[in-house]
Design a protein around this motif. Structure first.
Motif, PDB file in Angstrom:
ATOM      1  N   ASP A  92     -13.992  -8.918  10.367  1.00 50.29           N
ATOM      2  CA  ASP A  92     -15.332  -8.727   9.794  1.00 50.29           C
ATOM      3  C   ASP A  92     -15.334  -7.621   8.754  1.00 50.29           C
ATOM      4  N   SER A  93     -14.520  -6.567   9.021  1.00 53.99           N
ATOM      5  CA  SER A  93     -14.448  -5.454   8.084  1.00 53.99           C
ATOM      6  C   SER A  93     -13.850  -5.899   6.758  1.00 53.99           C
ATOM      7  N   MET A  94     -12.795  -6.737   6.817  1.00 57.28           N
ATOM      8  CA  MET A  94     -12.181  -7.238   5.585  1.00 57.28           C
ATOM      9  C   MET A  94     -13.153  -8.139   4.827  1.00 57.28           C
ATOM     10  N   MET A  95     -13.861  -8.989   5.570  1.00 52.18           N
ATOM     11  CA  MET A  95     -14.838  -9.885   4.945  1.00 52.18           C
ATOM     12  C   MET A  95     -15.933  -9.073   4.241  1.00 52.18           C
ATOM     13  N   GLN A  96     -16.383  -8.008   4.909  1.00 54.40           N
ATOM     14  CA  GLN A  96     -17.424  -7.167   4.328  1.00 54.40           C
ATOM     15  C   GLN A  96     -16.925  -6.474   3.068  1.00 54.40           C
ATOM     16  N   LEU A  97     -15.671  -5.990   3.116  1.00 52.29           N
ATOM     17  CA  LEU A  97     -15.098  -5.331   1.942  1.00 52.29           C
ATOM     18  C   LEU A  97     -15.030  -6.294   0.762  1.00 52.29           C
ATOM     19  N   LEU A  98     -14.529  -7.499   1.010  1.00 50.78           N
ATOM     20  CA  LEU A  98     -14.408  -8.481  -0.081  1.00 50.78           C
ATOM     21  C   LEU A  98     -15.777  -8.858  -0.638  1.00 50.78           C
ATOM     22  N   LYS A  99     -16.752  -8.965   0.231  1.00 48.42           N
ATOM     23  CA  LYS A  99     -18.108  -9.297  -0.225  1.00 48.42           C
ATOM     24  C   LYS A  99     -18.649  -8.200  -1.124  1.00 48.42           C
ATOM     25  N   GLN A 100     -18.427  -6.939  -0.732  1.00 50.50           N
ATOM     26  CA  GLN A 100     -18.904  -5.822  -1.550  1.00 50.50           C
ATOM     27  C   GLN A 100     -18.182  -5.752  -2.898  1.00 50.50           C
ATOM     28  N   LEU A 101     -16.954  -6.292  -2.928  1.00 50.83           N
ATOM     29  CA  LEU A 101     -16.210  -6.304  -4.194  1.00 50.83           C
ATOM     30  C   LEU A 101     -16.554  -7.521  -5.048  1.00 50.83           C
ATOM     31  N   GLY A 102     -17.432  -8.382  -4.530  1.00 56.31           N
ATOM     32  CA  GLY A 102     -17.903  -9.517  -5.320  1.00 56.31           C
ATOM     33  C   GLY A 102     -17.187 -10.819  -5.075  1.00 56.31           C
ATOM     34  N   PHE A 103     -16.446 -10.940  -3.975  1.00 55.19           N
ATOM     35  CA  PHE A 103     -15.705 -12.170  -3.675  1.00 55.19           C
ATOM     36  C   PHE A 103     -16.394 -12.961  -2.568  1.00 55.19           C
ATOM     37  N   LYS A 104     -16.329 -14.273  -2.708  1.00 52.60           N
ATOM     38  CA  LYS A 104     -16.742 -15.156  -1.624  1.00 52.60           C
ATOM     39  C   LYS A 104     -15.507 -15.405  -0.774  1.00 52.60           C
ATOM     40  N   ALA A 105     -15.352 -14.604   0.257  1.00 53.51           N
ATOM     41  CA  ALA A 105     -14.095 -14.515   0.973  1.00 53.51           C
ATOM     42  C   ALA A 105     -13.737 -15.791   1.719  1.00 53.51           C
ATOM     43  N   THR A 106     -12.442 -16.132   1.674  1.00 56.25           N
ATOM     44  CA  THR A 106     -11.886 -17.215   2.481  1.00 56.25           C
ATOM     45  C   THR A 106     -10.922 -16.594   3.489  1.00 56.25           C
ATOM     46  N   LYS A 107     -10.435 -17.403   4.397  1.00 55.08           N
ATOM     47  CA  LYS A 107      -9.504 -16.890   5.395  1.00 55.08           C
ATOM     48  C   LYS A 107      -8.238 -16.359   4.743  1.00 55.08           C
ATOM     49  N   GLY A 108      -7.749 -17.079   3.718  1.00 54.05           N
ATOM     50  CA  GLY A 108      -6.542 -16.641   3.030  1.00 54.05           C
ATOM     51  C   GLY A 108      -6.737 -15.311   2.329  1.00 54.05           C
ATOM     52  N   MET A 109      -7.879 -15.143   1.654  1.00 55.22           N
ATOM     53  CA  MET A 109      -8.172 -13.867   0.996  1.00 55.22           C
ATOM     54  C   MET A 109      -8.212 -12.734   2.009  1.00 55.22           C
ATOM     55  N   ASN A 110      -8.809 -13.019   3.152  1.00 51.79           N
ATOM     56  CA  ASN A 110      -8.934 -12.016   4.199  1.00 51.79           C
ATOM     57  C   ASN A 110      -7.559 -11.593   4.732  1.00 51.79           C
ATOM     58  N   ILE A 111      -6.687 -12.579   4.957  1.00 54.42           N
ATOM     59  CA  ILE A 111      -5.341 -12.284   5.471  1.00 54.42           C
ATOM     60  C   ILE A 111      -4.572 -11.414   4.480  1.00 54.42           C
ATOM     61  N   PHE A 112      -4.657 -11.768   3.209  1.00 58.40           N
ATOM     62  CA  PHE A 112      -3.905 -11.039   2.192  1.00 58.40           C
ATOM     63  C   PHE A 112      -4.430  -9.618   2.027  1.00 58.40           C
ATOM     64  N   THR A 113      -5.758  -9.461   1.988  1.00 58.53           N
ATOM     65  CA  THR A 113      -6.344  -8.126   1.837  1.00 58.53           C
ATOM     66  C   THR A 113      -5.995  -7.248   3.030  1.00 58.53           C
ATOM     67  N   GLN A 114      -6.019  -7.844   4.212  1.00 59.67           N
ATOM     68  CA  GLN A 114      -5.676  -7.088   5.414  1.00 59.67           C
ATOM     69  C   GLN A 114      -4.214  -6.630   5.373  1.00 59.67           C
ATOM     70  N   LEU A 115      -3.331  -7.458   4.796  1.00 56.40           N
ATOM     71  CA  LEU A 115      -1.923  -7.087   4.656  1.00 56.40           C
ATOM     72  C   LEU A 115      -1.777  -5.876   3.738  1.00 56.40           C
ATOM     73  N   LEU A 116      -2.500  -5.872   2.621  1.00 57.66           N
ATOM     74  CA  LEU A 116      -2.446  -4.737   1.692  1.00 57.66           C
ATOM     75  C   LEU A 116      -2.932  -3.459   2.371  1.00 57.66           C
ATOM     76  N   VAL A 117      -4.021  -3.585   3.125  1.00 57.35           N
ATOM     77  CA  VAL A 117      -4.576  -2.419   3.805  1.00 57.35           C
ATOM     78  C   VAL A 117      -3.607  -1.910   4.863  1.00 57.35           C
ATOM     79  N   TYR A 118      -3.027  -2.823   5.635  1.00 56.02           N
ATOM     80  CA  TYR A 118      -2.110  -2.440   6.712  1.00 56.02           C
ATOM     81  C   TYR A 118      -0.887  -1.697   6.162  1.00 56.02           C
ATOM     82  N   GLU A 119      -0.402  -2.129   4.998  1.00 56.04           N
ATOM     83  CA  GLU A 119       0.782  -1.490   4.413  1.00 56.04           C
ATOM     84  C   GLU A 119       0.425  -0.368   3.447  1.00 56.04           C
ATOM     85  N   LYS A 120      -0.891  -0.002   3.427  1.00 58.35           N
ATOM     86  CA  LYS A 120      -1.360   1.154   2.652  1.00 58.35           C
ATOM     87  C   LYS A 120      -1.027   1.027   1.172  1.00 58.35           C
ATOM     88  N   ILE A 121      -1.278  -0.147   0.628  1.00 55.35           N
ATOM     89  CA  ILE A 121      -1.009  -0.421  -0.783  1.00 55.35           C
ATOM     90  C   ILE A 121      -2.332  -0.427  -1.554  1.00 55.35           C
TER      91      ILE A 121
END
Length: 598
Positions: free
Chosen positions: A90-119
């Motif tokens: 939900d946190s990733m979905m909220q972040l993507l929404k605030q950045l202007g994206f209509k989030a999909t599951k794939g977008m969420n997985i990828f964004t979460q990967l970037l956050v997890y690896e501190k990129i």
């Protein structure tokens, strides 16, 4: 069993190499460590702690997503959303929404990967990455390739993504071998295709005795109905002038089985009729007289090319006077090769159109520049030895590595930009581009395009620089050394005054596939010219096997002013434990190495 890096890179080529330099617009996750007056705070961003100017009141100990506003003097951060849970969908979905994206599951997985690896990432990078993600899916290869592109600030374009993804998943050796097999099946290869086959053979085929090299050359041209070598050997009197190419080809291929296979060395040593040493001498002298030979051959063709257009009817095609003049003209050309007049076997030439056409075709071969280029290329291989002695192993290794980078054309665009276009047009990359543009056999074009992607991927990841750190990757095929897989070596170190890796303070990793010990990683650290080595391998007797080389290693390093301080031996599970961010999985190898003795 193979070595695969979860991060898509390795413990040296960290995906966070660019993350230490924040840029305006980037999104980062940080933890509030301490608050100061005037909305300043100590924030943990990855492994770094910094003092930043905030635009809102925050809570100590909580994590937030921030957007970098400016980096001059002091980093200014703006909160993107409230407290977040690292693995919260939900946190990733909220972040993507605030950045202007209509989030999909794939977008969420990828964004979460970037956050997890501190990129750190910015909105523009996500805008370019998400369409690629939607097109290619969320496989590990896709996610890791896109993550690496963002981490290393590589332009996010589909062509670059394809290059990096292909290079991650396919070895250079595999691609070269696949293209070579496809090219061998081409009936009448173009000049570019033929040149590619020669280059691939040089880089991937194990060294053979001269007879084996010559036979391989002959078989390749016979299979392709290419009489160039046949005509050259005719002119040099290794084959009688009266022998037609079809007969020679049939006799040559007679020793092959139904699948067209043969052990070249065995075939070459059993009743092989040619003196390779003598042929090599004649080839060398012929190249030295190239201009004279071509001049005489061109003059002959200007006078006798009419023979090629004469219809194959009757037996005698020239008058006796013409036939005598014809043989004299042929003799004049052959004398330019520097051979004695005796034994020129012109007596076997008959005044029959079939014979005469063969002679003209032979002399046309002598007039062609491509003939001399092919001979020049093959000459070094005729001198090869199939064995490499231990003292010369280092030289053979370095020579082959340099030859790959010279032939591959990895610096094609850079050299063309500097005006060095002529040499680069004969490199593998340039030839591959020609083959793709020729739009011939789709199987050949597809294979060539895939190899272009692999070479582009190697080029993109060859060197990465960040501040005072420099990182480099080397990967190249080692078939020439009798090894089936790629060599892969990674370097990391501080820059010296010349901007190169400081050899007194650096780290080198070798990824190897050894004949008996199988998967092996050698991790070498150098500090003030003191060398410590850890060898990762799962073989139970690794330590026993390696001990007998320890004194040789120590002496070898001492001879170049390095001191060996320690050699450790660990199983792969220990590598995973000590380097959790770059765990090693033993399946679906991405990077594999080859036999190499230190």
């Amino acid at each position: 069993m193979g070595i695969q890096y979860i991060s898509g890179a390795n413990s040296i080529m960290k995906t966070t190499s660019s993350s230490n330099e924040l840029r305006p617009g980037q999104i980062v996750q940080g933890k509030i460590l301490k608050l100061y007056p005037n909305n300043k705070a100590a924030i943990q961003l990855g492994s770094k702690m910094m003092i930043a100017q905030l635009e809102a009141a925050l809570t100590v100990g909580e994590k937030y997503f921030f957007q970098v506003q400016q980096t001059a003097d002091m980093v200014h951060l703006k909160v993107v959303n409230e407290q977040v849970t690292l693995n919260s969908e939900d946190s990733m979905m909220q972040l993507l929404k605030q950045l202007g994206f209509k989030a999909t599951k794939g977008m969420n997985i990828f964004t979460q990967l970037l956050v997890y690896e501190k990129i750190p990432f910015d909105v523009q990078q996500l805008q370019k990455a998400f369409p690629i993600l939607e097109k290619y899916g969320t496989s590990t290869e896709v996610l890791q390739t896109l993550k690496q592109m963002i981490a290393q600030s590589i332009p996010i374009k589909e062509s670059i993504f394809q290059a990096m993804k292909t290079q991650h998943s396919l070895s250079v050796s595999t691609q070269l071998s696949g293209l070579f097999n496809v090219l061998k099946a081409v009936k009448n290869p173009t000049i570019a295709q033929h040149a590619l086959m020669q280059q691939i053979s040089e880089l991937t085929q194990p060294a053979m005795e001269g007879k084996g090299v010559l036979l391989e050359w002959m078989l390749t041209e016979a299979r392709q109905d290419n009489p160039r070598l046949f005509h050259m050997m005719k002119a040099l009197r290794f084959i009688d002038l009266s022998v037609p190419f079809s007969n020679w080809k049939q006799q040559l291929l007679h020793g092959l089985d139904l699948q067209g296979n043969t052990k070249l060395e065995q075939h070459a040593t059993s009743s092989f009729p040619f003196d390779v040493s003598r042929l090599k001498q004649l080839f060398t002298s012929t190249i030295g007289m190239k201009a004279t030979i071509q001049e005489h051959a061109t003059t002959f063709l200007n006078n006798w090319a009419i023979v090629e257009g004469m219809p194959l009817k009757g037996t005698a095609s020239l008058t006796e006077q013409q036939f005598t003049s014809f043989k004299q003209a042929v003799d004049h050309v052959l004398r330019a090769l520097g051979l004695p007049q005796e034994g020129n076997n012109l007596v076997n030439v008959k005044n029959e159109l079939g014979h005469l056409k063969q002679i003209v075709a032979m002399i046309r071969t002598l007039a062609a520049t491509t003939t001399f280029e092919e001979v020049s290329h093959m000459l070094p291989r005729l001198s090869e030895s199939p064995t490499v002695s231990l003292p010369s192993l280092k030289d053979a290794f370095l020579s082959h590595m340099n030859r790959f980078f010279q032939l591959s054309g990895l610096s094609l665009e850079n050299e063309i930009a500097r005006g060095n276009q002529q040499h680069q047009m004969n490199t593998m990359k340039a030839l591959l581009l020609q083959v793709v543009q020729q739009r011939g056999d789709t199987n050949v074009s597809d294979r060539a395009q895939q190899l272009i992607h692999v070479l582009n991927g190697l080029q993109l990841q060859s060197v990465q620089e960040s501040g005072q750190l420099i990182q480099a990757q080397l990967q190249f095929p080692a078939g020439k050394l009798g090894l089936p897989q790629d060599v892969k070596i990674d370097f990391e170190g501080r820059k010296n005054a010349n901007g190169k890796i400081d050899s007194d303070h650096c780290r080198v990793l070798f990824y190897l596939e050894l004949a008996n010990l199988k998967q092996t990683v050698i991790d070498m650290h150098i500090q003030k010219r003191a060398v410590s080595i850890v060898i990762f391998n799962d073989h139970p007797k690794l330590k026993d096997y390696a001990k007998k080389y320890q004194e040789d290693i120590k002496a070898g390093l001492a001879s170049i002013d390095y001191q060996l301080t320690s050699i450790g031996y660990e199983p792969f599970k220990e590598m995973e434990r000590t380097n959790p961010s770059t765990s090693v999985k033993k399946d679906n190898a991405i990077y594999e190495g080859v036999d190499y003795r230190i």
